[in-house]
Design a protein around this motif. Sequence first.
Motif, PDB file in Angstrom:
ATOM      1  N   GLU A 120       0.827  -1.216   0.000  1.00 19.35           N
ATOM      2  CA  GLU A 120       0.000   0.000   0.000  1.00 19.35           C
ATOM      3  C   GLU A 120       0.855   1.257   0.000  1.00 19.35           C
ATOM      4  OE1 GLU A 120      -3.307   1.285   2.334  1.00 19.35           O
ATOM      5  OE2 GLU A 120      -3.957  -0.799   2.550  1.00 19.35           O
ATOM      6  N   ALA A 121       2.005   1.201   0.655  1.00 19.19           N
ATOM      7  CA  ALA A 121       2.882   2.374   0.756  1.00 19.19           C
ATOM      8  C   ALA A 121       3.853   2.471  -0.432  1.00 19.19           C
ATOM      9  CB  ALA A 121       3.663   2.315   2.059  1.00 19.19           C
ATOM     10  N   ASP A 122       4.001   1.416  -1.185  1.00 19.86           N
ATOM     11  CA  ASP A 122       4.948   1.381  -2.310  1.00 19.86           C
ATOM     12  C   ASP A 122       4.554   2.429  -3.361  1.00 19.86           C
ATOM     13  OD1 ASP A 122       6.337   0.729  -4.665  1.00 19.86           O
ATOM     14  OD2 ASP A 122       6.470  -1.383  -4.084  1.00 19.86           O
ATOM     15  N   PRO A 123       5.493   3.301  -3.746  1.00 18.54           N
ATOM     16  CA  PRO A 123       5.129   4.346  -4.725  1.00 18.54           C
ATOM     17  C   PRO A 123       4.718   3.795  -6.089  1.00 18.54           C
ATOM     18  CG  PRO A 123       7.500   4.379  -4.209  1.00 18.54           C
ATOM     19  CD  PRO A 123       6.872   3.435  -3.254  1.00 18.54           C
ATOM     20  N   ARG A 124       5.055   2.530  -6.375  1.00 15.02           N
ATOM     21  CA  ARG A 124       4.657   1.968  -7.686  1.00 15.02           C
ATOM     22  C   ARG A 124       3.209   1.483  -7.673  1.00 15.02           C
ATOM     23  NH1 ARG A 124       7.775  -2.758  -9.393  1.00 15.02           N
ATOM     24  NH2 ARG A 124       7.302  -3.354  -7.262  1.00 15.02           N
ATOM     25  N   THR A 125       2.643   1.353  -6.489  1.00 10.20           N
ATOM     26  CA  THR A 125       1.276   0.833  -6.363  1.00 10.20           C
ATOM     27  C   THR A 125       0.268   1.759  -7.048  1.00 10.20           C
ATOM     28  OG1 THR A 125       1.709  -0.416  -4.377  1.00 10.20           O
ATOM     29  CG2 THR A 125      -0.538   0.406  -4.642  1.00 10.20           C
ATOM     30  N   ARG A 126      -0.723   1.160  -7.689  1.00 11.49           N
ATOM     31  CA  ARG A 126      -1.714   1.951  -8.418  1.00 11.49           C
ATOM     32  C   ARG A 126      -3.118   1.610  -7.924  1.00 11.49           C
ATOM     33  NH1 ARG A 126      -1.190   1.584 -14.331  1.00 11.49           N
ATOM     34  NH2 ARG A 126      -1.169  -0.643 -13.944  1.00 11.49           N
ATOM     35  N   ILE A 127      -3.933   2.635  -7.865  1.00 12.54           N
ATOM     36  CA  ILE A 127      -5.228   2.480  -7.198  1.00 12.54           C
ATOM     37  C   ILE A 127      -6.379   2.853  -8.120  1.00 12.54           C
ATOM     38  CG2 ILE A 127      -6.635   3.379  -5.291  1.00 12.54           C
ATOM     39  CD1 ILE A 127      -3.680   3.733  -3.952  1.00 12.54           C
ATOM     40  N   LEU A 128      -7.361   1.967  -8.172  1.00 14.47           N
ATOM     41  CA  LEU A 128      -8.587   2.236  -8.921  1.00 14.47           C
ATOM     42  C   LEU A 128      -9.609   2.807  -7.942  1.00 14.47           C
ATOM     43  CD1 LEU A 128     -10.420   1.944 -11.434  1.00 14.47           C
ATOM     44  CD2 LEU A 128     -11.006  -0.344 -10.610  1.00 14.47           C
ATOM     45  N   ALA A 129     -10.112   4.007  -8.238  1.00 21.11           N
ATOM     46  CA  ALA A 129     -11.132   4.608  -7.376  1.00 21.11           C
ATOM     47  C   ALA A 129     -12.510   4.237  -7.922  1.00 21.11           C
ATOM     48  CB  ALA A 129     -10.965   6.125  -7.349  1.00 21.11           C
ATOM     49  N   LEU A 130     -13.399   3.834  -7.008  1.00 21.97           N
ATOM     50  CA  LEU A 130     -14.783   3.536  -7.385  1.00 21.97           C
ATOM     51  C   LEU A 130     -15.698   4.436  -6.560  1.00 21.97           C
ATOM     52  CD1 LEU A 130     -13.882  -0.085  -7.268  1.00 21.97           C
ATOM     53  CD2 LEU A 130     -15.402   0.631  -9.100  1.00 21.97           C
ATOM     54  N   TRP A 131     -16.620   5.075  -7.251  1.00 24.98           N
ATOM     55  CA  TRP A 131     -17.556   5.976  -6.580  1.00 24.98           C
ATOM     56  C   TRP A 131     -18.969   5.406  -6.784  1.00 24.98           C
ATOM     57  CZ3 TRP A 131     -21.582   9.090  -8.406  1.00 24.98           C
ATOM     58  CH2 TRP A 131     -22.087  10.015  -7.476  1.00 24.98           C
ATOM     59  N   ARG A 132     -19.546   4.947  -5.681  1.00 26.11           N
ATOM     60  CA  ARG A 132     -20.908   4.366  -5.716  1.00 26.11           C
ATOM     61  C   ARG A 132     -21.050   3.353  -6.852  1.00 26.11           C
ATOM     62  NH1 ARG A 132     -23.834  10.109  -3.864  1.00 26.11           N
ATOM     63  NH2 ARG A 132     -22.205  10.523  -2.342  1.00 26.11           N
ATOM     64  N   GLY A 133     -20.027   2.513  -6.968  1.00 28.60           N
ATOM     65  CA  GLY A 133     -20.058   1.425  -7.940  1.00 28.60           C
ATOM     66  C   GLY A 133     -19.527   1.800  -9.313  1.00 28.60           C
ATOM     67  N   LYS A 134     -19.214   3.076  -9.526  1.00 29.75           N
ATOM     68  CA  LYS A 134     -18.751   3.515 -10.854  1.00 29.75           C
ATOM     69  C   LYS A 134     -17.232   3.696 -10.850  1.00 29.75           C
ATOM     70  CE  LYS A 134     -21.822   6.644 -12.626  1.00 29.75           C
ATOM     71  NZ  LYS A 134     -22.813   7.787 -12.567  1.00 29.75           N
ATOM     72  N   PRO A 135     -16.512   3.043 -11.753  1.00 32.86           N
ATOM     73  CA  PRO A 135     -15.059   3.210 -11.807  1.00 32.86           C
ATOM     74  C   PRO A 135     -14.674   4.539 -12.470  1.00 32.86           C
ATOM     75  CG  PRO A 135     -15.774   1.723 -13.544  1.00 32.86           C
ATOM     76  CD  PRO A 135     -17.005   2.081 -12.752  1.00 32.86           C
ATOM     77  N   LEU A 136     -13.453   4.986 -12.164  1.00 31.98           N
ATOM     78  CA  LEU A 136     -12.911   6.200 -12.776  1.00 31.98           C
ATOM     79  C   LEU A 136     -12.321   5.811 -14.132  1.00 31.98           C
ATOM     80  CD1 LEU A 136     -12.460   9.227 -12.174  1.00 31.98           C
ATOM     81  CD2 LEU A 136     -10.187   8.605 -11.305  1.00 31.98           C
TER      82      LEU A 136
END
Length: 317
Positions: A25-41
């Motif tokens: 989680e802290a690794d700078p290479r880690t990438r995150i998908l944000a989901l808002w009320r079931g909808k992906p970015l």
Amino acid sequence: VTFGGGQLNRAAELRGDKQEMRRLEADPRTRILALWRGKPLVRQGESAELVWLERTHALLAHASGPRVFLGLEADSDAALFAFDVSDWEPEGKVGPSPGFLDVTRQHFPDFADDIRFVELRSVMAEMTPLEAELAATGRSLAQWHRGHRFCPNCSSETEPVMAGWERTCAVCGRRHFPRTDPVVIMLVTHGNSVLLGRSHGWPEGMYSLLAGFVEPGETIEAAVRREVFEEVGVRVGRVGYLASQPWPFPASLMIGCRGEALGRRLIVDDGEIDDALWLSREEALDAISGHRDGLFLARRGSIAQFLLYNWLADRLD
Ligand SMILES: [Zn+2]
């Protein structure tokens, strides 16, 4: 088939390793998908691409609930997570989502105009298989956590564990797993014709394959025969499996089958569906190419369309 699998390395053996999860989680290479009320970015250009964020991105200050570990990227071994940012309030009023008809696209101020939260069903067919799998997995788990905070056994609040793939109840000790609900969807044929139906509330003229939930204590084959008989009064003989599709709206697994009808007489149960009809191969081809006014077949990206197209192309065997 859309959501048919992108060979995601889920690295499930890491989920229980809390130290490694903290490190990733802290690794700078880690990438995150944000989901808002079931909808992906998503970035919407000619195709649809998921937008992957760094851990420090301002949008992720709105994350709540568990951070779900999706897996490792194949070439870089970078970790991929899904964060739920549903607590973010976009500008303007947001009503309840009308599901697959949701055409609203929410915009977080930091991003370019083509980056928005979008209803997954509106872009699923434009994604790579890997991104479709990641979006489906992230969406399923985010929605599961939102709807399953309390223990079904003793009503206490449960805790996410296993990097978001399980919840446990500290009070009664029960473990709870993300659910997947089996649904049968069937290409029922009689000679040269295919059976189609439409649900109440669908866009006018739209028809698709019949489908229904598998009930407790029932086999896939029995569910196919029961659903077809209940909905249109047709008995089905031989049933076979064709293909499956994860359908994260919210947690289905569509099990695509074929079935041979023993007769053609339709007795539509209008409590269950709005209408049903038989189409010959030629009529179905006309409908697909838009040459039959007022008749539209299954949506792009759905397993129903995939099965119908393969039947029309004679590729089912
Ligand atoms: Zn409990």
